[in-house]
Scaffold this active site. Sequence first.
Site, PDB file in Angstrom:
ATOM      1  N   THR A   1       0.830  -1.334   0.190  1.00  0.00           N
ATOM      2  CA  THR A   1       0.071   0.079  -0.102  1.00  0.00           C
ATOM      3  C   THR A   1       0.859   1.265  -0.014  1.00  0.00           C
ATOM      4  O   THR A   1       0.585   2.193  -0.908  1.00  0.00           O
ATOM      5  CB  THR A   1      -1.006   0.095   1.286  1.00  0.00           C
ATOM      6  OG1 THR A   1      -1.714  -1.325   0.897  1.00  0.00           O
ATOM      7  CG2 THR A   1      -1.719   1.208   1.335  1.00  0.00           C
TER       8      THR A   1
HETATM    9  P1  AMP Z   1      -1.855  -3.177   3.458  1.00  0.00           P
HETATM   10  O1  AMP Z   1      -1.144  -3.610   4.738  1.00  0.00           O
HETATM   11  O2  AMP Z   1      -0.768  -2.834   2.611  1.00  0.00           O
HETATM   12  O3  AMP Z   1      -3.005  -3.897   2.984  1.00  0.00           O
HETATM   13  O4  AMP Z   1      -2.282  -1.589   3.940  1.00  0.00           O
HETATM   14  C1  AMP Z   1      -3.735  -1.397   4.070  1.00  0.00           C
HETATM   15  C2  AMP Z   1      -3.982  -0.529   5.064  1.00  0.00           C
HETATM   16  O5  AMP Z   1      -3.299   0.742   5.178  1.00  0.00           O
HETATM   17  C3  AMP Z   1      -5.325  -0.059   5.501  1.00  0.00           C
HETATM   18  O6  AMP Z   1      -6.195  -1.075   5.801  1.00  0.00           O
HETATM   19  C4  AMP Z   1      -5.339   1.267   6.084  1.00  0.00           C
HETATM   20  O7  AMP Z   1      -5.722   1.032   7.314  1.00  0.00           O
HETATM   21  C5  AMP Z   1      -3.837   1.584   5.970  1.00  0.00           C
HETATM   22  N1  AMP Z   1      -3.746   3.001   5.771  1.00  0.00           N
HETATM   23  C6  AMP Z   1      -4.207   3.511   4.320  1.00  0.00           C
HETATM   24  N2  AMP Z   1      -3.779   4.806   4.143  1.00  0.00           N
HETATM   25  C7  AMP Z   1      -3.398   5.211   5.441  1.00  0.00           C
HETATM   26  C8  AMP Z   1      -2.880   6.312   5.966  1.00  0.00           C
HETATM   27  N3  AMP Z   1      -2.841   7.558   5.425  1.00  0.00           N
HETATM   28  N4  AMP Z   1      -2.387   6.554   7.324  1.00  0.00           N
HETATM   29  C9  AMP Z   1      -2.422   5.243   8.055  1.00  0.00           C
HETATM   30  N5  AMP Z   1      -2.703   4.018   7.565  1.00  0.00           N
HETATM   31  C10 AMP Z   1      -3.244   4.110   6.169  1.00  0.00           C
HETATM   32 ZN    ZN Z   2      -3.063  -1.556  -0.435  1.00  0.00          ZN
HETATM   33 ZN    ZN Z   3      -3.495  -4.785   1.698  1.00  0.00          ZN
END
Ligand code: AMP
Ligand code: ZN
Ligand code: ZN
Length: 445
Positions: A99
Amino acid sequence: MLRPVLPLAALAALAACAYPYTPPALSPVTQPAPPATGAPYTTAAVPPAVQEARAPVTILISIDGFRPDYLDRGVTPNLSRLAATGVSAAMRPSFPSKTFPNHWTIVTGLRPDRHGIVANSFIDPARPDETFTMASDDPFWWNAAEPIWVTAQKAGIRTATMFWPGANTAWGGVRRAGGHGEVDGGTRPSDWQQFNQAVTGEQRVAAVIDWIRRPAATRPRLVTLYFDTVDSAGHAYGPGDARTTQAVAAVDAQVGALVQELAALEQPANLVIVADHGMAATSSSRVIALDQLVAPADARVFEAGPYASFYPATGRDAAVRAALLRPHAHMTCWAKGDVPARFHYGANVRVPPYLCLADDDPGGAWSIEKTAPAGPRAGGNHGYDNEAPDMRALFIANGPAFARGKRIGDFDNVDVAPLLRDLLGLPAGQALDGDDRPFRGLLRR
Ligand code: AMP
Ligand code: ZN
Ligand code: ZN
């Protein structure tokens, strides 16, 4: 809907009638037409309220973890219509297909190795006592690459972020030594919201619309909007599960509400709708257990899952190297300097010394975990080879700037920032990893 400016006599006639007429505050392009002589002036005959011609707004929307083939499930009337009447593609994420690295790529036009957000969690030799996490907003972590909203702000274009990784940062600033997290200097969007997963998609859309409803002087011309529920469902249930499809349908309705509200405001908008990565099915039956390969005391496993990264313990580098750098079933390992060039990954000081990447097979993806799973488990994950079909990401562009009904070939997500610069009238970026080639001939100027 241009109408001729009313003659003064007609204005006087209007003022005299029962209908309360407010003179236009802005340019008099859409004043009400006068009633026919003698006819009652009913509200049914009243044309829309006086409005100025609105300049187009660019809205960059991320639907985290939205695979392009989710559009084929029959639950996305709004997104499918935007795709059919705009420009669409299956976009390749950058490696690692996580992400934070990919959101930062989308707004900077640089790959993770160059923009410095090399993972969702990492360390930097310059700050040995700290770890970057998704909550880190110290500009130190982010300053290697300028995001599009900072470029826009500096050019006098007002921006607003309804969540985006990195948007909580005073970009370019410096954390005050000995302070409590205060930052000196830096540039933020004119309007921004501290990330909070509990804010619903509907509330996020409403916040954007509230910004767009403002008078021209305080209305943003670049907006970001972020949705996380499709990614969360994909992780919890897997990409093929009906509950993930439900999350897809829900976010489609939220995008539909946004489009409808924009239309009601007569606000022209260039929507650039992206995902950061796709989603692959995972299972406890496809796990590589690291404790069978590397003695836990020999290396710190920094990240695990679709890929694993390692810091060898002092004096144990040779043992770690010998354990990892040989053929393995369902994964490939490299020393960071030997990661194949197509990943564009490994030159940054923030990338750990060793990396293993699990296979994302057509039948399902493998996971690298510290130990064997305790019990049966199925779900989804991303972070795999950015060329893997499962990791492809949604791309839809729709609005007055775009050609209609164009499906284009796969392209790399480093090309989105150059596109955004075109839409905003900013000069092409210097030494970016991407350019606007995929969109040339598709932009109406
Ligand atoms: P991943 O672990 O790569 O799947 O990341 C996805 C998660 O990133 C989402 O479920 C959000 O909770 C988190 N996330 C997305 N944008 C933000 C942000 N601006 N600040 C903190 N956490 C975030
Ligand atoms: Zn993502
Ligand atoms: Zn994810």
